[in-house]
Design a protein around this motif. Structure first.
Motif, mmCIF file in Angstrom:
data_model
loop_
_atom_site.group_PDB
_atom_site.id
_atom_site.type_symbol
_atom_site.label_atom_id
_atom_site.label_comp_id
_atom_site.label_asym_id
_atom_site.label_seq_id
_atom_site.Cartn_x
_atom_site.Cartn_y
_atom_site.Cartn_z
ATOM 1 N N LYS A 362 0.836 -1.214 0.000
ATOM 2 C CA LYS A 362 0.000 0.000 0.000
ATOM 3 C C LYS A 362 0.864 1.255 0.000
ATOM 4 O O LYS A 362 0.641 2.186 -0.772
ATOM 5 N N GLU A 363 1.864 1.245 0.858
ATOM 6 C CA GLU A 363 2.753 2.409 1.009
ATOM 7 C C GLU A 363 3.528 2.652 -0.288
ATOM 8 O O GLU A 363 3.653 3.788 -0.763
ATOM 9 N N GLY A 364 4.045 1.572 -0.889
ATOM 10 C CA GLY A 364 4.823 1.683 -2.122
ATOM 11 C C GLY A 364 3.982 2.255 -3.260
ATOM 12 O O GLY A 364 4.420 3.153 -3.991
ATOM 13 N N ILE A 365 2.752 1.768 -3.389
ATOM 14 C CA ILE A 365 1.863 2.248 -4.462
ATOM 15 C C ILE A 365 1.522 3.725 -4.237
ATOM 16 O O ILE A 365 1.571 4.543 -5.157
ATOM 17 N N LEU A 366 1.237 4.047 -2.977
ATOM 18 C CA LEU A 366 0.902 5.436 -2.616
ATOM 19 C C LEU A 366 2.017 6.384 -3.036
ATOM 20 O O LEU A 366 1.792 7.440 -3.636
ATOM 21 N N GLN A 367 3.254 5.980 -2.740
ATOM 22 C CA GLN A 367 4.397 6.853 -3.060
ATOM 23 C C GLN A 367 4.577 7.015 -4.557
ATOM 24 O O GLN A 367 4.885 8.108 -5.043
ATOM 25 N N LEU A 368 4.375 5.919 -5.310
ATOM 26 C CA LEU A 368 4.540 6.006 -6.770
ATOM 27 C C LEU A 368 3.507 6.969 -7.373
ATOM 28 O O LEU A 368 3.843 7.799 -8.216
ATOM 29 N N PHE A 369 2.271 6.859 -6.920
ATOM 30 C CA PHE A 369 1.234 7.774 -7.431
ATOM 31 C C PHE A 369 1.557 9.209 -7.041
ATOM 32 O O PHE A 369 1.377 10.131 -7.839
ATOM 33 N N ALA A 370 2.042 9.404 -5.805
ATOM 34 C CA ALA A 370 2.358 10.765 -5.349
ATOM 35 C C ALA A 370 3.457 11.362 -6.222
ATOM 36 O O ALA A 370 3.364 12.509 -6.672
ATOM 37 N N THR A 371 4.496 10.575 -6.507
ATOM 38 C CA THR A 371 5.598 11.068 -7.340
ATOM 39 C C THR A 371 5.089 11.395 -8.746
ATOM 40 O O THR A 371 5.519 12.355 -9.369
ATOM 41 N N ARG A 372 4.143 10.609 -9.212
ATOM 42 C CA ARG A 372 3.572 10.821 -10.556
ATOM 43 C C ARG A 372 2.567 11.973 -10.563
ATOM 44 O O ARG A 372 2.101 12.410 -11.603
#
Ligand code: PLP
Length: 455
Positions: A362-372
């Motif tokens: 969950k945390e990893g996906i959240l960060q990727l979307f935030a960076t994008r």
């Protein structure tokens, strides 16, 4: 045909062909409407651990896990061993009589779900919720239920109401209208189902008070669709109101049971529902449902004082109508209960790891979307979550969910399918004991490729 479908269809020509053939045999080519999606569903041929392989030999990490059921992944060796041992030891698939495992499993369930003072087995979650409603009617002698907008309890008439209604037709958010979700539902079913707004205690209190003398029970998914949690105040308030009004509280934990933690949502909320329904995970991939609750409620089904529908003798007992009739040729199936015991053995050892891997993903996906630069949330509790693309800070219920960006999510899901990440487009992510670090790492890399290279 749009660009997305071209990429998908290029990888899955055999699925396309087989689904065309399937349409000649089954309506829509499927035997459960939920398994259908456009342009056509992927046809799988093999599963192993966290992986599924389709008929074109594409491999996927499976996050659908048969709608959450396969918490030990595909083909777990302990489950295979449990089946072999049960067949060898018992020498039969089915006794058609009481057997010891029914009690052994029951005691184990009660350890994790103490609110289930007495239990009965069914063959699916649908059957368990159906029986829960009849139990509530029988015990209270009232004949309506209240359910929440956006909550699913199975595929039968009385609960196929306001699961996914068009908001424009569904009335105000404080007093949602009952909207039928299927053809063939008799109008009387709609009259017997009252719709409540999730996470809105004041509105629920108003509706329940107005209909107090007709509502036998409030039934809910304590975590809506397995990922939107009931807020703590709301859940506590709902327990108090239902108790005060003489309305039973049914927790449908078919999805959340063993997935929010072994003890389900009720152990997280520290709430004792009057009736609980379980299913999915405890069957390890085989069909089962369990219903349990307060002894005085469950005892309405005990054939102690009344004869049953098929009892021809007049054995001095009162008539069949004095007891709630519940039966089923396969209830308490010994092979499936053996599987359930193996599932519990593994979860007792590995639950914490599944929960921490889910958080990591969950945390990893959240960060990727935030960076994008895409606003989204990974909403969920325990080992299930969903990817909700929204500008909203809080998603409380069905109406909030309808404001999220489904089309972008679908686009991402189709790209992920091509990357070997499987969930039915727009569906939840569920994890299993078979989802290890390697699978989490690969999944995050796939998300990165999709978000930064394909879109
Ligand atoms: C909360 C809930 N209740 C009941 C059911 C019905 O269970 P089954 O599909 O085993 O009949 C489901 C199935 O998804 C569910 O999620």
């Amino acid at each position: 045909m749009n660009k997305l479908n071209t990429e998908f269809e290029k990888k899955t020509p055999t699925s396309k062909r087989l689904m065309e053939d399937a349409k000649k045999v089954m309506p829509g080519g499927v035997t459960a409407n939920i398994k259908s999606f456009d342009p056509y569903p992927v046809v799988m041929k093999k599963g192993s651990g966290a992986y599924l392989t389709d008929v074109d030999d594409n491999q996927y990490i499976d996050y659908l896990l048969s709608y959450g059921s396969l918490m030990l992944g595909h083909g777990h060796p302990n489950i295979i061993q449990a089946i072999q041992e049960q067949l060898e030891n018992n020498g039969t698939f089915l006794f058609g009589t009481p057997h010891a495992l029914e009690v052994e499993m029951g005691k184990r369930i009660q350890k994790y779900y103490p609110s289930m003072e007495m239990i009965r087995y069914t063959n699916s979650g649908t059957e368990a919720t159906l029986l829960a409603i009849r139990m509530a009617y029988a015990y209270t002698e009232k004949y309506k239920i209240a359910k929440f907008e956006g909550h699913y309890h199975g595929g039968y008439n009385q609960v196929l109401i306001s699961v996914n209604p068009p908001v424009a037709e569904a009335g105000s958010s404080d007093a949602p209208k009952a909207i039928v979700e299927s053809k063939g539902v008799e109008p009387s079913q709609v009259e017997n189902t009252i719709i409540l707004p999730f996470n809105n205690l004041d509105a629920c209190a108003d509706i329940l008070k107005k209909n107090q003398h007709e509502i036998a029970a409030v039934m809910l998914e304590p975590v809506q669709a397995g990922f939107i949690p009931g807020e703590e105040e709301f859940m506590k308030g709902l327990r108090e109101i239902t108790e005060d009004l003489g309305i039973l509280l049914i927790f449908d934990e078919v999805k959340t049971g063993f997935r929010m933690g072994i003890g389900g949502a009720q152990s997280l909320y520290h709430i004792k529902p009057d009736i609980t329904t379980l299913g999915k995970v405890i069957g390890g991939g085989f069909p089962i449902g369990i219903i349990g609750g307060k002894k005085e409620i469950m005892m309405v089904s005990a054939p102690l004082t009344a004869s049953d529908v098929f009892d021809q003798s007049t054995s001095g007992k009162s008539s069949a109508k004095d007891v709630l009739f519940h039966s089923g040729t396969y209830n308490g199936h010994p092979t499936i209960l053996s599987v359930g015991m193996a599932v519990l053995d593994v979860l007792e050892q590995e639950m914490d790891q599944v929960l921490s891997r889910t958080e990591q993903l969950k945390e990893g996906i959240l960060q990727l979307f935030a960076t994008r630069g895409i606003s989204m949330q990974t909403i969920g509790v325990g080992s299930i979550f969903n990817i909700v693309i929204t500008e909203k800070k809080h998603v409380h219920n069905y109406r909030d969910l309808q404001q999220c960006n489904f089309s972008l999510r679908k686009e991402i899901d189709f790209h992920l399918l091509a990357e070997g990440i499987y969930t039915k487009p727009l569906n939840r992510y569920s994890l299993s004991t078979a989802h290890g670090q390697k699978e989490i790492d690969y999944t995050l890399e796939a998300f990165e490729r999709v978000l930064f290279k394909k879109m």
